[in-house]
Design an enzyme around this catalytic site. Structure first.
Site, mmCIF file in Angstrom:
data_model
loop_
_atom_site.group_PDB
_atom_site.id
_atom_site.type_symbol
_atom_site.label_atom_id
_atom_site.label_comp_id
_atom_site.label_asym_id
_atom_site.label_seq_id
_atom_site.Cartn_x
_atom_site.Cartn_y
_atom_site.Cartn_z
ATOM 1 N N CYS A 331 1.357 21.775 97.602
ATOM 2 C CA CYS A 331 2.180 21.554 98.792
ATOM 3 C C CYS A 331 2.216 20.074 99.151
ATOM 4 O O CYS A 331 2.808 19.278 98.435
ATOM 5 C CB CYS A 331 1.684 22.424 99.942
ATOM 6 N N HIS A 427 0.880 28.297 97.956
ATOM 7 C CA HIS A 427 -0.430 28.470 98.577
ATOM 8 C C HIS A 427 -1.014 29.796 98.085
ATOM 9 O O HIS A 427 -0.324 30.806 98.024
ATOM 10 C CB HIS A 427 -0.299 28.500 100.097
#
Length: 484
Positions: A331, A427
């Site tokens: 991310c 994630h």
């Protein structure tokens, strides 16, 4: 409606774990249970099935209840972006940025959202277990409070106060709370419990009776040190250094701790592997010799990248890459690995464009719209499951060498031309054992740990069993039935 609220004598007294354990214990009694936290502050979050986000602890507590997470479980979430600003999430969606100086006035209208979510949740189950935030003893924050007594009194939910004996002063912290809060707030507290006791609880009998006598509240039990709590995801970055593994294992994976590190529980599955030493690198410390470096997510990517450079960690990462060793960015860490990060809308501060680390041929432009999506697919020949949670879009040639593909066939992530640098927006990438094994195989380690979800579930069962033995759950359930 039945509901019970745990408030603490301070932060980090173990409220999140206790709520999770109680949710599982009552669910094991065939009750329909839901967790609830009116207001949370954390950069560790999870995506709900309906495309919202809530605090990671509430998502774990939903797992404890054996139900899907819902935005109603955590209607107000603050995600710190700097020392004085936070992104405000209301019922799962971004509602703007809030300065600390404006928080008192800004939260006044949020109690309506909180109570609406609580009522919807209460209507769907037998019992709601509520978690407070910080402490009701912070009387300077009592005006317009929605996290502790402001909520408890508005919803008429009885409270049990949690004290942490491991940090010392538990008698003073519980009795002192009684002394500083006003009488109407104190009337909402019906008892206390003592958490994190090491040794034989009988040794604390005199202290326990002293608390009952001085506070006027009954005790609901003494909870021993819960070793299984270390297997649950954490919301608080302050524990990261304490959870680093020893480096006497086959391979070392290092992750620098930036000020706004987010969703660092992405790395928790690596702790399930006896052949892996996960080293969380604190500020002021060089990144050690490692087999792989992972850059975790960030709530403020540009400031965290500037911090990374100020620490000299960029030099360590580039030297690591020159030695032919892999780097993975997740991310915000993925964005840092590129050529540039642009923030034309001033989402993280002043509008700016900065150079990235240049290890991936990609560029990122931050944008006000947040991507919140659960995803699954195949990467490195193995299944993955997780979610995306980021603001902005990434483009560039290295996206043509994706890390994997989502179930809809679209590409996910990027890989450098030399195959050493990877970036992913997923994630939870390491959560499934087979996906974790695919990454560790490149480092010469056989993965032997279970799926991360299975480990969490086993930990919740163990914690619930301990609470059944050490707390008066029948009396707590009776108290919960007085709510409303």
């Amino acid at each position: 409606m039945a509901a019970l609220m745990l408030q603490g004598t301070g932060s980090d007294v173990g409220k999140s774990v206790l709520v999770a354990g109680l949710c599982r214990a009552f669910a094991n009694r065939d009750l329909s249970v839901r967790p609830f936290k009116p207001q949370n502050m954390s950069n560790n979050a999870a995506v709900t099935a309906d495309g919202g986000e809530i605090g990671r602890a509430q998502a774990t507590q939903a797992i404890a209840c054996r139900v899907e997470p819902s935005v109603d479980m955590n209607p107000v979430l603050l995600k710190p972006q700097g020392d004085r600003t936070s992104q405000l999430i209301v019922r799962g969606q971004v509602r703007g940025t809030l300065a600390a100086a404006r928080w008192r006035e800004g939260r006044e209208g949020l109690l309506v959202d909180v109570l609406d979510s609580f009522e919807r949740l209460s209507a769907s189950c037998d019992l709601v277990v509520v978690e407070g935030a910080g402490s009701p003893a912070e009387v300077n924050l009592r005006v317009s409070d929605i996290a502790n007594m402001g909520f408890a009194r508005a919803a008429n939910v009885p409270v049990i106060l949690v004290g942490d004996i491991d940090r010392g002063g538990v008698i003073a912290s519980i009795v002192g709370t009684r002394a500083v809060i006003d009488a109407a707030d104190a009337a909402m507290i019906h008892g206390f419990l003592v958490n994190k006791f090491r040794g034989d609880p009988v040794l604390f009998d005199d202290g326990y009776r002293a608390i009952e006598a001085r506070s006027g509240w009954r005790g609901y039990g003494v909870v021993p040190w819960l070793a299984d709590a270390a297997r649950l995801p954490s919301e608080d970055a302050v524990i990261l250094e304490r959870r680093s593994a020893s480096v006497d294992r086959r391979v070392t994976i290092a992750c620098p701790i930036t000020p706004r590190i987010a969703n660092f529980d992405d790395l928790d599955p690596l702790r399930l592997e006896p052949g892996v030493a996960l080293v969380m690198v604190p500020p002021g410390t060089p990144i050690p010799e490692a087999d792989m470096i992972v850059l975790a997510g960030s709530k403020a990517t540009i400031p965290d990248l500037a911090f990374l450079r100020a620490q000299g960690w960029d030099i360590d990462i580039l030297a690591h890459h020159r030695r032919g060793k892999p780097v993975l960015g997740l991310c915000g860490g993925f964005q840092m690995l590129g050529r540039s990060i642009a923030d034309p809308h001033g989402i993280e501060g002043a509008a700016t464009t900065i150079a990235g680390l240049g290890l991936l041929d990609i560029d990122t432009v931050l944008a006000p719209t947040k991507t919140l999506e659960r995803i699954e697919g195949i990467a490195k020949g193995a299944r993955f499951e997780g979610y995306e949670m980021h603001m902005g879009a990434t483009t560039g040639a290295d996206l043509n060498r994706p890390v994997g593909h989502r179930s809809d066939g679209s590409a996910e992530g990027a890989t450098s031309a030399d195959g050493l640098v990877h970036g992913s927006y997923v994630h939870g990438l390491f959560g499934l054992a087979e996906q974790r094994a695919a990454w560790l195989a490149r480092l010469g380690v056989d993965a032997v740990g279970p799926d991360h979800a299975a480990s969490i579930d086993a930990a919740l069962d163990a914690i619930a069993a301990t609470l059944e033995r050490h707390l008066d759950l029948d009396a707590m359930l009776d108290l919960a039935q007085r709510a409303g």
